[in-house]
Write a protein that holds these residues in place. Structure first.
Motif, PDB file in Angstrom:
ATOM      1  N   HIS A 109      21.951  40.239 -54.666  1.00 35.64           N
ATOM      2  CA  HIS A 109      21.939  39.346 -55.827  1.00 35.64           C
ATOM      3  C   HIS A 109      21.536  37.937 -55.386  1.00 35.64           C
ATOM      4  O   HIS A 109      20.678  37.294 -55.997  1.00 35.64           O
ATOM      5  N   ASP A 110      22.133  37.454 -54.302  1.00 31.38           N
ATOM      6  CA  ASP A 110      21.852  36.100 -53.806  1.00 31.38           C
ATOM      7  C   ASP A 110      20.411  35.950 -53.333  1.00 31.38           C
ATOM      8  O   ASP A 110      19.764  34.937 -53.613  1.00 31.38           O
ATOM      9  N   ILE A 111      19.912  36.943 -52.624  1.00 33.81           N
ATOM     10  CA  ILE A 111      18.536  36.827 -52.101  1.00 33.81           C
ATOM     11  C   ILE A 111      17.520  36.942 -53.237  1.00 33.81           C
ATOM     12  O   ILE A 111      16.491  36.262 -53.233  1.00 33.81           O
ATOM     13  N   VAL A 112      17.806  37.755 -54.245  1.00 34.42           N
ATOM     14  CA  VAL A 112      16.928  37.851 -55.416  1.00 34.42           C
ATOM     15  C   VAL A 112      16.862  36.486 -56.109  1.00 34.42           C
ATOM     16  O   VAL A 112      15.780  36.030 -56.491  1.00 34.42           O
ATOM     17  N   THR A 160       8.744  42.570 -40.853  1.00 38.03           N
ATOM     18  CA  THR A 160       9.247  42.221 -42.183  1.00 38.03           C
ATOM     19  C   THR A 160       8.092  41.864 -43.103  1.00 38.03           C
ATOM     20  O   THR A 160       8.039  42.297 -44.254  1.00 38.03           O
ATOM     21  N   LYS A 161       7.151  41.106 -42.593  1.00 41.27           N
ATOM     22  CA  LYS A 161       5.969  40.734 -43.382  1.00 41.27           C
ATOM     23  C   LYS A 161       5.193  41.980 -43.802  1.00 41.27           C
ATOM     24  O   LYS A 161       4.770  42.093 -44.952  1.00 41.27           O
ATOM     25  N   TRP A 162       5.040  42.926 -42.907  1.00 39.80           N
ATOM     26  CA  TRP A 162       4.332  44.173 -43.223  1.00 39.80           C
ATOM     27  C   TRP A 162       5.070  44.938 -44.325  1.00 39.80           C
ATOM     28  O   TRP A 162       4.450  45.504 -45.225  1.00 39.80           O
ATOM     29  N   GLY A 181      13.531  38.987 -63.528  1.00 37.56           N
ATOM     30  CA  GLY A 181      14.643  38.383 -64.243  1.00 37.56           C
ATOM     31  C   GLY A 181      15.240  39.270 -65.310  1.00 37.56           C
ATOM     32  O   GLY A 181      16.030  38.815 -66.129  1.00 37.56           O
ATOM     33  N   ASN A 182      14.873  40.546 -65.307  1.00 39.67           N
ATOM     34  CA  ASN A 182      15.389  41.466 -66.310  1.00 39.67           C
ATOM     35  C   ASN A 182      16.752  42.039 -65.949  1.00 39.67           C
ATOM     36  O   ASN A 182      17.436  42.586 -66.813  1.00 39.67           O
ATOM     37  N   ASP A 183      17.131  41.951 -64.695  1.00 38.61           N
ATOM     38  CA  ASP A 183      18.370  42.545 -64.216  1.00 38.61           C
ATOM     39  C   ASP A 183      18.682  41.928 -62.856  1.00 38.61           C
ATOM     40  O   ASP A 183      17.848  41.211 -62.291  1.00 38.61           O
ATOM     41  N   LEU A 184      19.864  42.203 -62.347  1.00 39.03           N
ATOM     42  CA  LEU A 184      20.241  41.776 -61.001  1.00 39.03           C
ATOM     43  C   LEU A 184      20.908  42.942 -60.288  1.00 39.03           C
ATOM     44  O   LEU A 184      21.580  43.745 -60.932  1.00 39.03           O
ATOM     45  N   PRO A 185      20.735  43.030 -58.976  1.00 34.86           N
ATOM     46  CA  PRO A 185      21.401  44.100 -58.229  1.00 34.86           C
ATOM     47  C   PRO A 185      22.919  43.910 -58.234  1.00 34.86           C
ATOM     48  O   PRO A 185      23.410  42.785 -58.361  1.00 34.86           O
ATOM     49  N   ASP A 186      23.645  45.007 -58.115  1.00 36.92           N
ATOM     50  CA  ASP A 186      25.109  44.947 -58.064  1.00 36.92           C
ATOM     51  C   ASP A 186      25.610  44.355 -56.750  1.00 36.92           C
ATOM     52  O   ASP A 186      26.628  43.675 -56.726  1.00 36.92           O
ATOM     53  N   ASP A 187      24.907  44.623 -55.677  1.00 35.38           N
ATOM     54  CA  ASP A 187      25.291  44.136 -54.352  1.00 35.38           C
ATOM     55  C   ASP A 187      25.156  42.612 -54.302  1.00 35.38           C
ATOM     56  O   ASP A 187      24.087  42.056 -54.560  1.00 35.38           O
ATOM     57  N   LYS A 188      26.245  41.913 -53.977  1.00 36.02           N
ATOM     58  CA  LYS A 188      26.274  40.445 -53.987  1.00 36.02           C
ATOM     59  C   LYS A 188      25.235  39.829 -53.051  1.00 36.02           C
ATOM     60  O   LYS A 188      24.566  38.856 -53.404  1.00 36.02           O
ATOM     61  N   SER A 189      25.076  40.391 -51.863  1.00 42.15           N
ATOM     62  CA  SER A 189      24.104  39.812 -50.926  1.00 42.15           C
ATOM     63  C   SER A 189      22.682  39.983 -51.446  1.00 42.15           C
ATOM     64  O   SER A 189      21.841  39.097 -51.270  1.00 42.15           O
ATOM     65  N   SER A 212      19.762  40.404 -45.484  1.00 40.99           N
ATOM     66  CA  SER A 212      19.801  40.760 -46.910  1.00 40.99           C
ATOM     67  C   SER A 212      18.389  40.976 -47.445  1.00 40.99           C
ATOM     68  O   SER A 212      18.144  41.914 -48.207  1.00 40.99           O
ATOM     69  N   PHE A 213      17.463  40.110 -47.047  1.00 38.79           N
ATOM     70  CA  PHE A 213      16.077  40.274 -47.483  1.00 38.79           C
ATOM     71  C   PHE A 213      15.501  41.578 -46.953  1.00 38.79           C
ATOM     72  O   PHE A 213      14.831  42.316 -47.683  1.00 38.79           O
ATOM     73  N   GLU A 214      15.770  41.885 -45.700  1.00 36.15           N
ATOM     74  CA  GLU A 214      15.289  43.136 -45.111  1.00 36.15           C
ATOM     75  C   GLU A 214      15.875  44.339 -45.836  1.00 36.15           C
ATOM     76  O   GLU A 214      15.179  45.336 -46.067  1.00 36.15           O
ATOM     77  N   THR A 215      17.144  44.263 -46.207  1.00 35.45           N
ATOM     78  CA  THR A 215      17.782  45.341 -46.972  1.00 35.45           C
ATOM     79  C   THR A 215      17.134  45.461 -48.349  1.00 35.45           C
ATOM     80  O   THR A 215      16.906  46.572 -48.842  1.00 35.45           O
ATOM     81  N   LEU A 216      16.832  44.338 -48.967  1.00 36.17           N
ATOM     82  CA  LEU A 216      16.172  44.336 -50.270  1.00 36.17           C
ATOM     83  C   LEU A 216      14.845  45.098 -50.215  1.00 36.17           C
ATOM     84  O   LEU A 216      14.490  45.809 -51.155  1.00 36.17           O
ATOM     85  N   LEU A 217      14.140  44.981 -49.105  1.00 27.22           N
ATOM     86  CA  LEU A 217      12.844  45.645 -48.962  1.00 27.22           C
ATOM     87  C   LEU A 217      12.965  47.171 -48.929  1.00 27.22           C
ATOM     88  O   LEU A 217      11.968  47.865 -49.098  1.00 27.22           O
ATOM     89  N   ASP A 218      14.189  47.686 -48.739  1.00 24.80           N
ATOM     90  CA  ASP A 218      14.418  49.130 -48.780  1.00 24.80           C
ATOM     91  C   ASP A 218      14.520  49.661 -50.206  1.00 24.80           C
ATOM     92  O   ASP A 218      14.498  50.867 -50.423  1.00 24.80           O
TER      93      ASP A 218
END
Length: 85
Positions: A71-74, A10-12, A61-69, A43-49
């Protein structure tokens, strides 16, 4: 896969093409990710995709993802960035 191997992978994956993203994501993975529940870690791992351009928009802070999970991790990453500054 053991916890340390998963963390290292994940760090990589936090290494991006934009310095701003590198700083935000690496700060988060170093200080917050290990303390998250497994659902939030996923959710964080998915965000990295997601593409760098989307990540940059969301984390700036210009936008937020539609996916709730996502959105929360952002929101958690943004909060961590504010406390790290």
């Amino acid at each position: 896969m053991n916890k340390q191997t998963k963390y290292n992978q994940t760090k990589w994956r936090c290494r991006r093409g934009m310095l701003e993203l590198d700083l935000l994501l690496n700060g988060f993975v170093n200080h917050v990710y290990p303390t998250l529940e497994s659902k939030a870690q996923k959710s964080f791992e998915t965000l990295l995709d997601c593409p760098d351009q989307s990540l940059q928009q969301w984390l700036a802070g210009n936008d937020l993802p539609d996916d709730k999970s996502l959105h929360d991790i952002v929101k958690q990453i943004r909060l961590n960035a504010c406390h790290s500054a």
